[in-house]
Design an enzyme around this catalytic site. Sequence first.
Site, PDB file in Angstrom:
ATOM      1  N   THR A 150       0.852  -1.192   0.000  1.00 22.68           N
ATOM      2  CA  THR A 150       0.000   0.000   0.000  1.00 22.68           C
ATOM      3  C   THR A 150       0.884   1.235   0.000  1.00 22.68           C
ATOM      4  O   THR A 150       1.895   1.249   0.709  1.00 22.68           O
ATOM      5  CB  THR A 150      -0.867   0.022   1.280  1.00 22.68           C
ATOM      6  OG1 THR A 150      -1.686  -1.135   1.282  1.00 22.68           O
ATOM      7  CG2 THR A 150      -1.742   1.260   1.348  1.00 22.68           C
ATOM      8  N   ARG A 178     -13.442  -8.542  -1.011  1.00 21.43           N
ATOM      9  CA  ARG A 178     -12.530  -8.414   0.147  1.00 21.43           C
ATOM     10  C   ARG A 178     -12.031  -6.974   0.295  1.00 21.43           C
ATOM     11  O   ARG A 178     -11.633  -6.326  -0.668  1.00 21.43           O
ATOM     12  CB  ARG A 178     -11.338  -9.358  -0.038  1.00 21.43           C
ATOM     13  CG  ARG A 178     -10.330  -9.346   1.109  1.00 21.43           C
ATOM     14  CD  ARG A 178      -9.144  -8.463   0.796  1.00 21.43           C
ATOM     15  NE  ARG A 178      -8.150  -8.503   1.865  1.00 21.43           N
ATOM     16  CZ  ARG A 178      -7.166  -7.624   1.989  1.00 21.43           C
ATOM     17  NH1 ARG A 178      -7.030  -6.637   1.116  1.00 21.43           N
ATOM     18  NH2 ARG A 178      -6.306  -7.707   2.961  1.00 21.43           N
ATOM     19  N   VAL A 179     -12.045  -6.467   1.513  1.00 19.36           N
ATOM     20  CA  VAL A 179     -11.488  -5.148   1.818  1.00 19.36           C
ATOM     21  C   VAL A 179     -10.479  -5.331   2.941  1.00 19.36           C
ATOM     22  O   VAL A 179     -10.733  -6.080   3.892  1.00 19.36           O
ATOM     23  CB  VAL A 179     -12.600  -4.168   2.250  1.00 19.36           C
ATOM     24  CG1 VAL A 179     -12.012  -2.844   2.710  1.00 19.36           C
ATOM     25  CG2 VAL A 179     -13.573  -3.936   1.095  1.00 19.36           C
ATOM     26  N   GLY A 180      -9.347  -4.643   2.838  1.00 18.07           N
ATOM     27  CA  GLY A 180      -8.331  -4.735   3.893  1.00 18.07           C
ATOM     28  C   GLY A 180      -8.374  -3.530   4.820  1.00 18.07           C
ATOM     29  O   GLY A 180      -9.405  -2.861   4.971  1.00 18.07           O
ATOM     30  N   ASP A 181      -7.251  -3.249   5.428  1.00 16.84           N
ATOM     31  CA  ASP A 181      -7.164  -2.169   6.421  1.00 16.84           C
ATOM     32  C   ASP A 181      -7.106  -0.767   5.794  1.00 16.84           C
ATOM     33  O   ASP A 181      -7.418   0.224   6.465  1.00 16.84           O
ATOM     34  CB  ASP A 181      -5.898  -2.355   7.261  1.00 16.84           C
ATOM     35  CG  ASP A 181      -4.657  -2.333   6.374  1.00 16.84           C
ATOM     36  OD1 ASP A 181      -4.599  -3.131   5.411  1.00 16.84           O
ATOM     37  OD2 ASP A 181      -3.756  -1.508   6.616  1.00 16.84           O
ATOM     38  N   THR A 201       1.032  -0.932   6.259  1.00 13.67           N
ATOM     39  CA  THR A 201       1.001  -1.713   5.025  1.00 13.67           C
ATOM     40  C   THR A 201       1.365  -3.148   5.383  1.00 13.67           C
ATOM     41  O   THR A 201       2.074  -3.395   6.351  1.00 13.67           O
ATOM     42  CB  THR A 201       1.942  -1.113   3.955  1.00 13.67           C
ATOM     43  OG1 THR A 201       1.964  -1.981   2.812  1.00 13.67           O
ATOM     44  CG2 THR A 201       3.355  -0.905   4.450  1.00 13.67           C
ATOM     45  N   GLY A 202       0.846  -4.078   4.595  1.00 14.98           N
ATOM     46  CA  GLY A 202       1.049  -5.501   4.895  1.00 14.98           C
ATOM     47  C   GLY A 202      -0.303  -6.189   4.872  1.00 14.98           C
ATOM     48  O   GLY A 202      -1.257  -5.661   4.288  1.00 14.98           O
ATOM     49  N   GLY A 204      -3.706  -6.890   5.599  1.00 17.25           N
ATOM     50  CA  GLY A 204      -4.715  -6.070   6.270  1.00 17.25           C
ATOM     51  C   GLY A 204      -5.460  -6.812   7.362  1.00 17.25           C
ATOM     52  O   GLY A 204      -5.824  -6.232   8.390  1.00 17.25           O
TER      53      GLY A 204
HETATM   54  N1  ASP Z   1      -2.756  -3.593   3.611  1.00 18.11           N
HETATM   55  C1  ASP Z   1      -3.181  -3.892   2.262  1.00 18.11           C
HETATM   56  C2  ASP Z   1      -4.399  -4.759   2.316  1.00 18.11           C
HETATM   57  O1  ASP Z   1      -4.464  -5.650   3.130  1.00 18.11           O
HETATM   58  C3  ASP Z   1      -2.121  -4.540   1.423  1.00 18.11           C
HETATM   59  C4  ASP Z   1      -0.702  -4.121   1.653  1.00 18.11           C
HETATM   60  O2  ASP Z   1      -0.432  -3.070   2.226  1.00 18.11           O
HETATM   61  O3  ASP Z   1       0.220  -4.839   1.294  1.00 18.11           O
HETATM   62  O4  ASP Z   1      -5.266  -4.591   1.499  1.00 18.11           O
END
Ligand code: ASP
Length: 306
Positions: A150, A178-181, A201-202, A204
């Site tokens: 992200t 799907r929705v992340g953070d 980031t990572g 979510g």
């Molecule tokens: N955090 C983002 C998500 O889970 C992806 C990412 O930052 O790598 O959608």
Amino acid sequence: MRAIIGTWKMSFAGVSEAFDMLKNGVPAGEAAVHAVKTVEDNPAFRSVGFGGLPGRDGRVTLDAAFMDGRTLRMGGVMSVENIQNPILAAYRLCGRPTNCLLAGRGAEEFAVREGLPLRDMRTPDSMKQWAETVSKRSDMPLDAYRGHDTVCVLALDDSGNMAAGTSTSGLFMKEPGRVGDTPLIGSGFYCDARFGAAAATGVGEDIMRGCLSYEIVSRMRKGETPREACQNALDELVKRKLELGEEAGNISLIALSPDGMFGAATTLSVFPFAAGNEKNAALYMIENLQNSVIEPVNEEKLAGTD
Ligand code: ASP
């Protein structure tokens, strides 16, 4: 006092330009949006905006958010397919007392009403990557989730205001819907100009379990530096995950304080980020080592990292 920080190498060009904007008196919000938009527009960055990573169904769906640190107002869009710059829609939604976080069709209709450009966000490269993965595997294993990132940008301007912007296509091969953070306040970002700003980031699903961005700002409110707050928030979640028999996972965090100090923490071996302070804008890196220091690095040292 002005300062800026953005996740990953991909944010460097936008962060540098945005830092110049801050020097010229542009408010933190506009500078942060500019930096995020620069990444969204570049199809070479495969996890954000145009040319982003497709989901399992081959559709590129995007999430973005913006938060203003003086008013605590936020705006966000999630699961949008055709908005050329999701961060611009998030920015326009910020300030609304209600209906500030819109999903899917409603978000796209808002973008149309606002006159924001629409675009097919798929590129031949992104579709090739999707088709190859689909042809290789039918069960969509977890390693298809690699390579997501992200862009998160935190900015501080001379008036003392702060802003946070985030944008992503989320996990590669994610489930439809799907929705992340990233568009979720408190998890993917938080910004209170009195205490500081943070973003994540990572994966979510893990970041949300610790409400990590709010946790970091809350720690800064209690007196921790950005670096301490990122590390302590991360350690607490990782410790709990390990107690639960889970791996540490893939999480990287950034933070900025109202006095222009920045910090980061990561579970990865290295996490590059871009930052600007009163001296210059540069690429930095944090290594996941005991007592690791944050120092400027050149592209060469970062070869092979995102
Ligand atoms: N955090 C983002 C998500 O889970 C992806 C990412 O930052 O790598 O959608």
